[in-house]
Structures are given as structure tokens and as C-alpha cells.
Scaffold this motif. Sequence first.
Motif, PDB file in Angstrom:
ATOM      1  N   TYR A 359      49.005   5.874  26.470  1.00  0.00           N
ATOM      2  CA  TYR A 359      48.951   5.577  27.906  1.00  0.00           C
ATOM      3  C   TYR A 359      49.854   4.393  28.259  1.00  0.00           C
ATOM      4  CZ  TYR A 359      47.385   3.698  32.346  1.00  0.00           C
ATOM      5  OH  TYR A 359      47.357   3.194  33.619  1.00  0.00           O
ATOM      6  N   GLN A 363      52.758   4.375  31.017  1.00  0.00           N
ATOM      7  CA  GLN A 363      52.490   3.652  32.247  1.00  0.00           C
ATOM      8  C   GLN A 363      53.480   2.505  32.470  1.00  0.00           C
ATOM      9  OE1 GLN A 363      50.361   4.595  34.466  1.00  0.00           O
ATOM     10  NE2 GLN A 363      50.526   2.869  35.896  1.00  0.00           N
ATOM     11  N   GLU A 430      47.682  -5.054  36.314  1.00  0.00           N
ATOM     12  CA  GLU A 430      47.592  -3.603  36.125  1.00  0.00           C
ATOM     13  C   GLU A 430      46.881  -3.257  34.821  1.00  0.00           C
ATOM     14  OE1 GLU A 430      50.507   0.351  36.152  1.00  0.00           O
ATOM     15  OE2 GLU A 430      51.264  -1.629  36.776  1.00  0.00           O
ATOM     16  N   LYS A 434      43.289  -1.305  34.503  1.00  0.00           N
ATOM     17  CA  LYS A 434      43.180  -0.062  33.752  1.00  0.00           C
ATOM     18  C   LYS A 434      42.076  -0.154  32.705  1.00  0.00           C
ATOM     19  CE  LYS A 434      44.127   3.831  31.688  1.00  0.00           C
ATOM     20  NZ  LYS A 434      43.672   5.120  32.260  1.00  0.00           N
ATOM     21  N   ASP A 438      38.552   2.123  32.476  1.00  0.00           N
ATOM     22  CA  ASP A 438      38.336   3.058  31.370  1.00  0.00           C
ATOM     23  C   ASP A 438      37.191   2.680  30.451  1.00  0.00           C
ATOM     24  OD1 ASP A 438      40.412   4.509  32.318  1.00  0.00           O
ATOM     25  OD2 ASP A 438      41.846   3.966  30.745  1.00  0.00           O
TER      26      ASP A 438
END
Length: 448
Positions: A359, A363, A430, A434, A438
Motif C-alpha cells: 500500500y 500511495q 496522510e 491511514k 486500518d
Amino acid sequence: MTEFRRNELVNFIQNGAKSPPPVFVGRQDIIEDILDKSRHAFKRGGAAPGNTIIIQGAPGAGKTSILTEVSQRETQEENAPRIVVVTNDEIMNRRPEVMTAIAVAASKPKNEWFTALKTKGTDLGQRIGNVSFLSFSADFAQITQQRDPVDLYTLARMIPSDKWVHPVILAIDEAQRFEETRNSPPARFLQSIHDANQVSLPLTLLFAGLSDTQYRVNEMGITNGIAALTVDVLNGQEQTQVIDGFCTYFGVDVGSQRKTLHTFFESTDGWPRHIFWAQQALAEILFQPEVNGNLDRITDWAIAEQRRDQFRIGYYEDRRSLALKRSKKLVGAVMKTVDLYNNRGTKIDFPDIGDKIEYFTKQFKSCGRGWRVPESFGSGESGIDRYIEHLIHQGALVEDVWSDTYRCPIPSFQSHLIERAGFTPVETAELEQKLAADLPDNNDGYEP
């Protein structure tokens, strides 16, 4: 008061990283497990199948120190275990000589044997004590001429189990470097010792390596009956014993500085390698003529603290390989991830870390090269797996085998890697958003 041992302190400073710890503390349960297995094999006339031990942990946890301590222990025990320490390269390329070493350790009297065969960076034929190891090659010609080094019958013919004067521990340091398949000659050689299915000798197999050592050993077909032991930080009582033992060993006059002395070691996190470097920093101050082994004469502890921190940070930078430096932001993101999961008491396993890395690379791919898995690891899932293995080998990650979760073993190293990541404010915001989104809400039973 004990006399200040200035010359010994000088040797300790000059030898640096090559110096053994001046006092060995803790790990007694691990050492006794090793010795007990070896003694039991001797008493029964030969090792039972599965007579194998794995010592694993992050870099600097003291695995090699355990092997050294076992080798140097003086004992009045008539048939005391003896240890032969070799490298994985010697198992792969010099097995006949390794077998000769076992034979010598098992059969020779005290003045003709070595307590450990430390061969990293040296040669198997080096002189140990007053005896050259390879001088016994003529006595054991059948071993060096055998066609198949896997065949332990040759060793048994030369020295049957009832002729062994001492049980032997064959220890392989840095065992995580093994990348052998189960059908390779080195793997079959080790299997024959572990399985004891060809011939049973008073021989204990010991692997010492990083936290993925058990996986490497299992890949070689060595599975059943293994005792896997993990080394980690020293507890508070053990740290106190190390500090006090250091002062006693070198004859240091603590005076009124006991509290300051123990505060000086707090930043080590109880990690053996950091404790060692803190000892080195303190030794440099104690060596000064105006101090001469008296802590009350230290006028500025900040100098010792600065030197201690230089040693620690230098060690951390050595652990930051070129690959970790090139992917510094990805490393920092992984450190933030495992820190958050562990603080919440939530497991994060190998596949979870792989998913996070995949990820992050997608990202943040527009934010620069620091977010990429280096090309040298390959692409796709296999490349990410190799990258995680590299993080383990560099000491950034370790598996807690009891709870099936990963963490950074040293909090200060984790902080160092996050700091070196150099996240921008946008990246930090960010990333944290995230991770918070999660992170599972439920605690799945892991206690950090």
C-alpha cells in the motif's frame, strides 16, 4: 577496596567490539538447557533424535556471547560438555575438518583440546592453546578422505560412542545465513546429526542466529523436536548485575555516584550490545589520569553520555544498509506501523506487513524514491518478502514467536529509523490517518 585494573581497562578499550563482555549475566536458563541436552546425550550413550537447539534473536541480543560463555565455563565435571563453534560456510565447504574438530573435542585430554573453535575471519587450522587443530588430520585420515561427509559412521568407527570422553555441542553461529535446500549435502549432514538415524553419538546440534533462523533450519528438513529459545533484553535486575559486575571486575571506585552510574545505563534499553557500548564510553572516562577509576572524580558526565550516544547511533547507522537508506521512508512507515499495532496490543504478522508495504509504495509513489522497495529485491510479492527478510536481518524487525506478531526489538532503534525517514508534514498526516483507519478496533489477545 579492590585495586583499579588499569591495564585490563586499556585492553578492553583498545579491543573495542572484539572485547568479550567483562562480566556475563543472565541467560542461565538457556545455558543450562544447552548443557543439560548435551549431558543427557552422554548419559544415554548417544543423542536421541531431535537433540537440537536454536538460539535466535535480533542483532546485538547476545547470541554469540552465549556460545562464548558456554565454551569458557570452567567446571570440575568429569565429562563436561565441550563446544565446537563453526560458521555456516564451514558446514557447507569444510565438513571433513569440522568432523575432525568434533573427534578432537570428544577424545582429547584437557591440555590438548580447545574450548571453542571461533573461526569467523580466521582459518580452521589456527593454533588454539598449544595444539594445532589440523595436526590431528593424520590421526583421522579416514574422515578427511571420506566420499560422503554426511556419513557419520566414519566418525563412529574412529571414536565409538562408548569411547567419547566428553559429549560435544556443534554450534553454528550466524545460522540465519543458511539458504540450503533439504537435499543439499550440508542439509543432509545436519539432518543426520539431528535425526540420529544413521548412528547415535553424544552430539548436540545448536544453531544461533537471527529471528528467522528457525525458518531457515526448517527449510533444510530439520523440524521435529527442536527447542527454539529466544534472547531479548536483560531485565532490571540483570542490568544492575552487569553494571556492578563491570565496576567490580575493573576495580572501579563507585563512591557516591551509584545513582548517576545506573542512570547512565538507562538509555541502553537493557540491550546487551548497547550496554557494552555504554561500558566502552565509561571506560574511556575512567582511563583518564585525572579520574583513574574513581567515579567521584568525573566532573562532567555529559562527555561520557555524548560518547555513549555516539557509539549507539554509530551502531544504528551500521544496521542501516544501503537498501534501508534508499527506502528510508518506507522503513519509517513500517516502524510507525508496528509501533502502533504493538501499542494497541494488536497482532501484525508477516503477510500484514507485506500488505502495508504494498500500500505504501503505491500511495506514496509520487513522493520520491524513499518509498520504493529497492529493485535489488525483485518485484511483486516475492520482492516484498525478501525486503521484509532484510529488515529482520538488519534488526529492524523481530518475530515474537509466542504471539505470532512482529515488532522492532529496540525502541530507540525504532525511533532512530523513524527520525531518519524525514517525513514531510503532509506525509506524516496522510500516513497516520491511514494507519488509524486500518487498525482493527478489537484486541486479538496479544499483550505487548
